[in-house]
Design an enzyme around this catalytic site. Structure first.
Site, PDB file in Angstrom:
ATOM      1  N   ASP A 268      -3.184   0.186  14.204  1.00 30.08           N
ATOM      2  CA  ASP A 268      -4.066  -0.962  13.946  1.00 30.08           C
ATOM      3  C   ASP A 268      -5.134  -1.147  15.037  1.00 30.08           C
ATOM      4  OD1 ASP A 268      -2.213  -1.187  11.924  1.00 30.08           O
ATOM      5  OD2 ASP A 268      -1.186  -2.928  12.777  1.00 30.08           O
TER       6      ASP A 268
ATOM      7  N   TRP B  89      -2.498  -3.131  -5.641  1.00 29.13           N
ATOM      8  CA  TRP B  89      -1.988  -3.743  -4.411  1.00 29.13           C
ATOM      9  C   TRP B  89      -3.000  -3.802  -3.274  1.00 29.13           C
ATOM     10  CZ3 TRP B  89       2.159  -6.119  -2.175  1.00 29.13           C
ATOM     11  CH2 TRP B  89       2.208  -6.100  -0.770  1.00 29.13           C
ATOM     12  N   MET B  90      -2.995  -4.936  -2.564  1.00 31.54           N
ATOM     13  CA  MET B  90      -3.791  -5.080  -1.335  1.00 31.54           C
ATOM     14  C   MET B  90      -2.938  -5.703  -0.240  1.00 31.54           C
ATOM     15  SD  MET B  90      -7.191  -7.444  -0.782  1.00 31.54           S
ATOM     16  CE  MET B  90      -6.398  -9.047  -0.799  1.00 31.54           C
ATOM     17  N   ASN B  91      -3.106  -5.242   1.031  1.00 32.07           N
ATOM     18  CA  ASN B  91      -2.613  -6.047   2.157  1.00 32.07           C
ATOM     19  C   ASN B  91      -3.713  -6.235   3.194  1.00 32.07           C
ATOM     20  OD1 ASN B  91      -1.147  -3.280   2.326  1.00 32.07           O
ATOM     21  ND2 ASN B  91      -0.818  -3.970   4.397  1.00 32.07           N
ATOM     22  N   ASP B  92      -3.485  -5.966   4.446  1.00 28.59           N
ATOM     23  CA  ASP B  92      -4.367  -6.420   5.537  1.00 28.59           C
ATOM     24  C   ASP B  92      -5.874  -6.260   5.296  1.00 28.59           C
ATOM     25  OD1 ASP B  92      -1.814  -5.981   6.441  1.00 28.59           O
ATOM     26  OD2 ASP B  92      -2.389  -4.712   8.114  1.00 28.59           O
TER      27      ASP B  92
ATOM     28  N   GLU C 276       1.765  -6.222  15.367  1.00 27.00           N
ATOM     29  CA  GLU C 276       0.813  -5.529  14.504  1.00 27.00           C
ATOM     30  C   GLU C 276      -0.563  -6.194  14.600  1.00 27.00           C
ATOM     31  OE1 GLU C 276       3.516  -3.757  10.939  1.00 27.00           O
ATOM     32  OE2 GLU C 276       2.997  -5.851  10.657  1.00 27.00           O
TER      33      GLU C 276
ATOM     34  N   PHE D 201      -3.973   3.630   7.397  1.00 33.63           N
ATOM     35  CA  PHE D 201      -3.457   2.314   7.765  1.00 33.63           C
ATOM     36  C   PHE D 201      -4.591   1.454   8.346  1.00 33.63           C
ATOM     37  CE2 PHE D 201       1.472   2.315   8.204  1.00 33.63           C
ATOM     38  CZ  PHE D 201       1.591   2.780   6.920  1.00 33.63           C
ATOM     39  N   SER D 202      -4.199   0.288   8.852  1.00 32.01           N
ATOM     40  CA  SER D 202      -5.201  -0.701   9.271  1.00 32.01           C
ATOM     41  C   SER D 202      -6.055  -0.253  10.447  1.00 32.01           C
ATOM     42  CB  SER D 202      -4.506  -2.018   9.616  1.00 32.01           C
ATOM     43  OG  SER D 202      -4.090  -2.631   8.421  1.00 32.01           O
TER      44      SER D 202
ATOM     45  N   TRP E  52       3.178  -2.062  -2.566  1.00 36.55           N
ATOM     46  CA  TRP E  52       2.715  -1.259  -1.427  1.00 36.55           C
ATOM     47  C   TRP E  52       3.025   0.212  -1.670  1.00 36.55           C
ATOM     48  CZ3 TRP E  52       4.382   2.000   2.487  1.00 36.55           C
ATOM     49  CH2 TRP E  52       3.517   2.137   3.580  1.00 36.55           C
TER      50      TRP E  52
HETATM   51  C1  FRU Z   1       0.479  -5.030   8.752  1.00 42.62           C
HETATM   52  C2  FRU Z   1       0.711  -3.533   8.577  1.00 42.62           C
HETATM   53  C3  FRU Z   1      -0.026  -2.764   9.643  1.00 42.62           C
HETATM   54  C4  FRU Z   1      -0.199  -1.422   9.011  1.00 42.62           C
HETATM   55  C5  FRU Z   1      -0.420  -1.783   7.563  1.00 42.62           C
HETATM   56  C6  FRU Z   1       0.137  -0.788   6.583  1.00 42.62           C
HETATM   57  O1  FRU Z   1       0.647  -5.763   7.580  1.00 42.62           O
HETATM   58  O2  FRU Z   1       2.098  -3.281   8.596  1.00 42.62           O
HETATM   59  O3  FRU Z   1       0.639  -2.717  10.887  1.00 42.62           O
HETATM   60  O4  FRU Z   1      -1.283  -0.713   9.562  1.00 42.62           O
HETATM   61  O5  FRU Z   1       0.183  -3.038   7.358  1.00 42.62           O
HETATM   62  O6  FRU Z   1      -0.262  -1.076   5.283  1.00 42.62           O
END
Ligand code: FRU
Length: 484
Positions: free
Chosen positions: A152, A21-24, A203, A80-81, A48
């Site tokens: 963030d 998994w990947m996000n920001d 965010e 986190f980010s 996630w």
């Molecule tokens: C945005 C977010 C950030 C948080 C991160 C957690 O997509 O919700 O606010 O730091 O993803 O993975």
């Protein structure tokens, strides 16, 4: 027809993790000839979960090499980010010998007793171009007695006041802090009450200056992503404000809500730090997904990809001042022209079809709309899987319809139209980049962007241009295909 031995849905021009998994995007920084992309990463699953910072490097922001995980969770929480900067002047004291990178990120600590998680800001530094990291022993460097959503951090050096500036998401506002050394932070101001969209938690903010209409005049732009809320069908998305910043307070020029992208799949995007002055670009990329269905998209063993990197600018269109975005020029060398469309008339109810058979294509169109009521493009993947872009000159409306684009059943929201209102003029420019599982549309030199995922069984094989209720004419247009 060539058959490409590609993993289903895996992009060819967009960064996606090999596994899981990947996000920001996080900590994007340029240093010693490399672009660094860190990212929210769960190494144990393709949904996630406990967040780490994954890491990739590139010479050109298109061809990425994934490296080992950069930051692991510790006793202060998961990672986190956040952002990364080069501490050129050793303000932090971490770099007595030569400059290196500092990451400023959120520690997120879940509480076993059911009380809200705690979010604090922390530092890590690297002496070897981001390959290994040391967490600062005095972490966390910034906390809040009551705020639960406190995350963030995006940090930059503010030259005029010679201090570091942090933009932090604080519930439904953004809070600015300053520091001489990245360690001691001082409250400056808070922005966001009674302005902008409050459809979800704020965010991943980012604040930077851009030139206006390529002139000496400059304005500040504040990006703010907005989390998914069940009552708003669009899910997560990003708004921006244009205004002024005096080193302490940001003031928006106007009250209207402005969206950065009219597609569903561009979230949590921020810009690179430390792009050299002689380059001068402000380069941005986002997470190409939406919290509404990000955990359900039908890829196997990996999930999510980033948007293409884009250069941002500010430009007037009538009395509107818009953030304009276009793919970075480095992308050009990945494409070769395969079809020239010099001067082609498409009469009412006629179509023109072009065959392509490469994993990604770029379609550049200059359209003279003679009198068509509707015109557009069908991106055809198989006999039954097609994505439809329609421009309606009567209603001044653009729609991207992905309900027949391929796999859509993983979310009832995914088949909803993506829409944009604009003045449809007699001359329109479109640039469309189609990869294995995405479409990025840039309208009128990037004045509007529409970023959308799709999950067809095959890459785009046919491009059909159509007009109805009147004719269109294409000049200086072409289709390019990627080399591999
Ligand atoms: C945005 C977010 C950030 C948080 C991160 C957690 O997509 O919700 O606010 O730091 O993803 O993975």
């Amino acid at each position: 027809m060539t058959t490409y031995n590609l993993e289903k849905y895996r992009p060819t021009l967009h960064f996606a993790p090999q596994k899981n998994w990947m996000n920001d995007p996080n900590g994007m920084v340029y240093f010693k000839g490399e672009y660094h992309l860190f990212f929210q990463y769960n190494p144990d699953d393709s949904i996630w979960g406990p967040m780490h910072w994954g890491h990739a490097v590139s010479q050109d922001m298109i061809d990425w090499q994934e490296l080992p995980i950069a930051l692991y969770p510790d006793e202060l929480g998961t990672i986190f980010s956040g952002s990364a900067v080069v501490d050129w002047q050793n303000t932090s004291g971490f770099f007595p010998v030569e400059p290196g990178i500092v990451a400023i990120f959120t520690h997120h600590l879940d509480k076993a007793d059911g009380t809200p998680a705690i979010q604090t800001q922390s530092l890590a530094f690297s002496h070897d171009q981001g390959r290994t990291w040391t967490k600062y022993e005095g972490n966390p460097v910034l906390q809040h007695p009551t705020k639960v959503d406190f995350r963030d951090p995006k940090v930059f050096w503010h030259t005029e006041t010679a201090k570091w500036l942090m933009t932090l998401a604080t519930g439904q506002t953004v809070t600015f802090y300053s520091s001489p050394n990245l360690i001691d932070w001082r409250f400056e101001s808070e922005f966001g009450d009674n302005i902008g969209s409050h459809d979800g938690v704020w965010e991943c903010p980012d604040l930077f200056e851009l030139g206006v209409d390529n002139s000496e005049e400059k304005k500040w732009v504040l990006l703010v992503s907005i989390g998914d809320s069940p009552q708003f069908e669009s899910g997560s998305r990003t708004q921006y404000f244009v205004g002024s910043f005096d080193g302490s307070t940001f003031t928006a020029d106007n009250q209207e809500i402005q969206w950065l992208d009219f597609g569903k799949d561009n979230y949590a995007g921020v810009s690179f730090s430390d792009i050299p002055n002689e380059d001068g670009r402000r380069i941005y990329l986002g997470w190409m997904s939406n919290w509404r269905y990000a955990n359900q998209v039908p890829t196997e063993g990996w999930r999510s990809q980033m948007t293409l990197p884009r250069t941002l600018a500010l430009q007037h269109f009538g009395d509107q001042l818009l953030v304009v975005q276009n793919p970075v020029k480095e992308l050009d060398s990945y494409f070769t022209k395969v079809v020239e469309i010099e001067d082609v008339l498409i009469n009412s109810e006629e179509t023109k079809t072009f065959a392509v058979d490469r994993p990604s294509v770029e379609i550049v169109l200059e359209i003279d709309n003679h009198d068509a009521k509707q015109f557009g493009i069908v991106l055809s993947h198989t006999e039954s899987q097609k994505t439809l872009l329609t421009i309606d000159s009567e209603t001044n409306h653009i729609t991207l319809d992905r309900k027949n684009s391929g796999e859509i059943t993983f979310s009832k929201n995914f088949s909803n139209l993506q829409e944009l209102n604009l003045q449809v003029t007699s001359k329109m420019k479109l640039r469309i980049i189609v990869d294995s599982s995405s479409i990025e549309i840039f309208v009128n030199e990037g004045a509007y962007a529409v970023t959308s995922l799709i999950y067809p069984d095959k890459v785009c094989e046919e491009i059909v241009l159509f007009a109805s209720g009147g004719a269109i004419q294409l000049t200086n247009s072409y289709i390019s295909a990627s080399h591999s």
